[in-house]
Design a protein around this motif. Structure first.
Motif, PDB file in Angstrom:
ATOM      1  N   THR A   9       0.836  -1.195   0.000  1.00 25.56           N
ATOM      2  CA  THR A   9       0.000   0.000   0.000  1.00 25.56           C
ATOM      3  C   THR A   9       0.873   1.247   0.000  1.00 25.56           C
ATOM      4  O   THR A   9       1.982   1.246   0.525  1.00 25.56           O
ATOM      5  N   GLY A  10       0.338   2.293  -0.619  1.00 23.63           N
ATOM      6  CA  GLY A  10       1.011   3.589  -0.623  1.00 23.63           C
ATOM      7  C   GLY A  10       1.729   3.923  -1.915  1.00 23.63           C
ATOM      8  O   GLY A  10       2.107   5.074  -2.130  1.00 23.63           O
ATOM      9  N   MET A  11       1.930   2.948  -2.794  1.00 25.34           N
ATOM     10  CA  MET A  11       2.614   3.231  -4.059  1.00 25.34           C
ATOM     11  C   MET A  11       1.652   3.917  -5.021  1.00 25.34           C
ATOM     12  O   MET A  11       0.493   3.518  -5.126  1.00 25.34           O
ATOM     13  N   THR A  12       2.165   4.940  -5.724  1.00 27.50           N
ATOM     14  CA  THR A  12       1.312   5.660  -6.667  1.00 27.50           C
ATOM     15  C   THR A  12       1.937   5.850  -8.045  1.00 27.50           C
ATOM     16  O   THR A  12       1.252   6.296  -8.955  1.00 27.50           O
ATOM     17  N   CYS A  13       3.231   5.520  -8.193  1.00 30.65           N
ATOM     18  CA  CYS A  13       3.895   5.836  -9.465  1.00 30.65           C
ATOM     19  C   CYS A  13       5.104   4.930  -9.708  1.00 30.65           C
ATOM     20  O   CYS A  13       5.455   4.091  -8.870  1.00 30.65           O
ATOM     21  N   CYS A  16       7.799   5.035  -7.032  1.00 31.59           N
ATOM     22  CA  CYS A  16       7.462   4.186  -5.887  1.00 31.59           C
ATOM     23  C   CYS A  16       7.878   2.742  -6.169  1.00 31.59           C
ATOM     24  O   CYS A  16       8.486   2.086  -5.316  1.00 31.59           O
ATOM     25  N   ALA A  37       2.566  -0.435  -9.007  1.00 27.73           N
ATOM     26  CA  ALA A  37       1.813   0.545  -8.225  1.00 27.73           C
ATOM     27  C   ALA A  37       0.332   0.470  -8.588  1.00 27.73           C
ATOM     28  O   ALA A  37      -0.532   0.660  -7.731  1.00 27.73           O
ATOM     29  N   GLN A  38       0.046   0.172  -9.839  1.00 25.06           N
ATOM     30  CA  GLN A  38      -1.337   0.121 -10.303  1.00 25.06           C
ATOM     31  C   GLN A  38      -2.135  -0.968  -9.598  1.00 25.06           C
ATOM     32  O   GLN A  38      -3.273  -0.753  -9.200  1.00 25.06           O
ATOM     33  N   GLY A  40      -0.869  -2.691  -6.853  1.00 23.48           N
ATOM     34  CA  GLY A  40      -0.465  -2.789  -5.457  1.00 23.48           C
ATOM     35  C   GLY A  40       0.128  -4.141  -5.117  1.00 23.48           C
ATOM     36  O   GLY A  40       0.022  -4.607  -3.988  1.00 23.48           O
ATOM     37  N   TYR A  64       6.809   2.172   2.363  1.00 25.15           N
ATOM     38  CA  TYR A  64       5.485   1.626   2.080  1.00 25.15           C
ATOM     39  C   TYR A  64       5.185   0.490   3.038  1.00 25.15           C
ATOM     40  O   TYR A  64       6.034   0.086   3.826  1.00 25.15           O
TER      41      TYR A  64
END
Length: 69
Positions: A9-13, A16, A37-38, A40, A64
């Motif tokens: 959790t917490g990845m966005t790009c 990350c 990230a897409q 997770g 993360y």
């Protein structure tokens, strides 16, 4: 070969993903890493079972949170 999957959790790009990859690839025995990230997801393959706590600590070091899927 052993395949292990974690939810992260917490990845966005892409940055990350790279941060997680850099930390996890330092764990002895890790052969390959797929991190998204897409979705997770973090999927790693190794010659032998990798300690879940080591992977969770590496993901934590990247900033993360991970849990075994």
């Amino acid at each position: 070969m052993t395949t292990t999957e974690f939810r992260v959790t917490g990845m966005t790009c892409g940055h990350c993903e790279m941060s997680v990859r850099e930390e996890v690839e330092q764990i002895a025995g890790v052969e390959s890493i797929d991190v998204s990230a897409q979705t997770g997801r973090l999927v790693l393959t190794s010659q032998h079972a990798i300690d879940d706590d080591a992977v969770i600590a590496a993901v934590d070091e990247a900033g993360y949170r991970a849990v075994r899927a």
